[in-house]
Scaffold this motif. Structure first.
Motif, PDB file in Angstrom:
ATOM      1  N   VAL A  62      46.852   4.218  80.566  1.00  0.00           N
ATOM      2  CA  VAL A  62      48.256   4.584  80.778  1.00  0.00           C
ATOM      3  C   VAL A  62      48.614   5.544  79.646  1.00  0.00           C
ATOM      4  O   VAL A  62      48.555   5.176  78.474  1.00  0.00           O
ATOM      5  CB  VAL A  62      49.176   3.346  80.756  1.00  0.00           C
ATOM      6  CG1 VAL A  62      50.628   3.758  80.980  1.00  0.00           C
ATOM      7  CG2 VAL A  62      48.729   2.323  81.786  1.00  0.00           C
ATOM      8  N   PRO A  63      48.942   6.793  79.972  1.00  0.00           N
ATOM      9  CA  PRO A  63      49.163   7.793  78.919  1.00  0.00           C
ATOM     10  C   PRO A  63      50.382   7.480  78.054  1.00  0.00           C
ATOM     11  O   PRO A  63      51.290   6.754  78.476  1.00  0.00           O
ATOM     12  CB  PRO A  63      49.361   9.088  79.706  1.00  0.00           C
ATOM     13  CG  PRO A  63      49.840   8.663  81.050  1.00  0.00           C
ATOM     14  CD  PRO A  63      49.193   7.340  81.307  1.00  0.00           C
ATOM     15  N   ALA A  64      50.389   8.042  76.871  1.00  0.00           N
ATOM     16  CA  ALA A  64      51.517   7.895  75.957  1.00  0.00           C
ATOM     17  C   ALA A  64      52.800   8.330  76.655  1.00  0.00           C
ATOM     18  O   ALA A  64      52.838   9.376  77.302  1.00  0.00           O
ATOM     19  CB  ALA A  64      51.287   8.735  74.702  1.00  0.00           C
ATOM     20  N   ALA A  80      47.471  -2.099  73.606  1.00  0.00           N
ATOM     21  CA  ALA A  80      48.621  -1.887  72.726  1.00  0.00           C
ATOM     22  C   ALA A  80      49.880  -2.265  73.501  1.00  0.00           C
ATOM     23  O   ALA A  80      49.815  -2.567  74.695  1.00  0.00           O
ATOM     24  CB  ALA A  80      48.674  -0.435  72.266  1.00  0.00           C
ATOM     25  N   ALA A  81      51.015  -2.228  72.822  1.00  0.00           N
ATOM     26  CA  ALA A  81      52.279  -2.639  73.434  1.00  0.00           C
ATOM     27  C   ALA A  81      52.549  -1.887  74.729  1.00  0.00           C
ATOM     28  O   ALA A  81      52.394  -0.663  74.804  1.00  0.00           O
ATOM     29  CB  ALA A  81      53.421  -2.410  72.451  1.00  0.00           C
ATOM     30  N   ALA A 132      47.866   6.426  74.131  1.00  0.00           N
ATOM     31  CA  ALA A 132      47.506   5.828  75.416  1.00  0.00           C
ATOM     32  C   ALA A 132      47.219   4.334  75.258  1.00  0.00           C
ATOM     33  O   ALA A 132      46.802   3.875  74.188  1.00  0.00           O
ATOM     34  CB  ALA A 132      46.288   6.530  76.002  1.00  0.00           C
ATOM     35  N   VAL A 133      47.452   3.572  76.328  1.00  0.00           N
ATOM     36  CA  VAL A 133      47.149   2.144  76.377  1.00  0.00           C
ATOM     37  C   VAL A 133      46.048   1.937  77.412  1.00  0.00           C
ATOM     38  O   VAL A 133      46.142   2.454  78.524  1.00  0.00           O
ATOM     39  CB  VAL A 133      48.398   1.315  76.769  1.00  0.00           C
ATOM     40  CG1 VAL A 133      48.037  -0.123  77.058  1.00  0.00           C
ATOM     41  CG2 VAL A 133      49.465   1.393  75.693  1.00  0.00           C
ATOM     42  N   ASN A 185      54.216   2.474  79.299  1.00  0.00           N
ATOM     43  CA  ASN A 185      53.812   2.684  77.909  1.00  0.00           C
ATOM     44  C   ASN A 185      54.823   3.610  77.239  1.00  0.00           C
ATOM     45  O   ASN A 185      54.871   4.796  77.531  1.00  0.00           O
ATOM     46  CB  ASN A 185      52.411   3.311  77.868  1.00  0.00           C
ATOM     47  CG  ASN A 185      51.975   3.672  76.472  1.00  0.00           C
ATOM     48  OD1 ASN A 185      52.593   3.295  75.486  1.00  0.00           O
ATOM     49  ND2 ASN A 185      50.891   4.421  76.380  1.00  0.00           N
ATOM     50  N   GLU A 186      55.626   3.063  76.352  1.00  0.00           N
ATOM     51  CA  GLU A 186      56.602   3.868  75.628  1.00  0.00           C
ATOM     52  C   GLU A 186      56.078   4.316  74.269  1.00  0.00           C
ATOM     53  O   GLU A 186      56.795   4.934  73.495  1.00  0.00           O
ATOM     54  CB  GLU A 186      57.907   3.094  75.477  1.00  0.00           C
ATOM     55  CG  GLU A 186      58.571   2.812  76.820  1.00  0.00           C
ATOM     56  CD  GLU A 186      59.835   1.993  76.716  1.00  0.00           C
ATOM     57  OE1 GLU A 186      60.130   1.478  75.623  1.00  0.00           O
ATOM     58  OE2 GLU A 186      60.536   1.878  77.731  1.00  0.00           O
TER      59      GLU A 186
END
Length: 106
Positions: free
Chosen positions: A72-74, A98-99, A49-50, A44-45
C-alpha cells in the motif's frame, strides 16, 4: 498473544453506515471471518509504503503455499478481496508492516 479480530460491516441493498477505521495490530496481526463478498480496505497515511501479508493455510503435496504480500503506497489505499477458502481458509489472517487503518465489508 492472540490476533486482533476485525468484524466486517454488512453491506445491504438499502445501504449501511460506513464503519470507523480500525488500526492494524502491528504486534499480533489481525483476523477476519472469510466470506465470498469480503472486501478489505487498507489506508496508509504514512510517508512510507506498508506491506500487507496475508497468511495462507494451504499446502500442496505437503509443502506450504507462500503467503500473499501486497504493498500500500505512502499516502494511499488499496482494496483487497476474493480470498479463496482453499488458500486462506475460513479466517483471513494478515499483518501490516507499519501503521495502517483497516475497514472491512462483507
Amino acid at each position: 498473544m492472540p490476533v486482533t479480530r476485525i468484524n466486517p460491516a454488512k453491506v445491504l441493498q438499502t445501504g449501511a453506515p460506513v464503519p470507523a477505521d480500525a488500526p492494524a495490530d502491528l504486534v499480533n496481526g489481525n483476523v477476519i471471518a472469510n466470506s465470498e463478498g469480503l472486501k478489505l480496505f487498507v489506508v496508509n497515511e504514512g510517508a512510507s509504503a506498508v506491506t500487507v501479508t496475508f497468511k495462507t493455510s494451504a499446502t500442496v503435496e505437503g509443502q506450504a503455499v507462500s503467503d500473499l504480500t501486497a504493498s500500500v503506497p505512502a499516502g494511499g489505499s488499496r482494496v483487497f478481496g476474493r480470498f479463496s477458502r482453499v488458500l486462506f481458509g475460513d479466517q483471513v489472517e494478515f499483518t501490516c508492516s507499519a501503521a495502517a487503518d483497516v475497514v472491512a465489508y462483507a
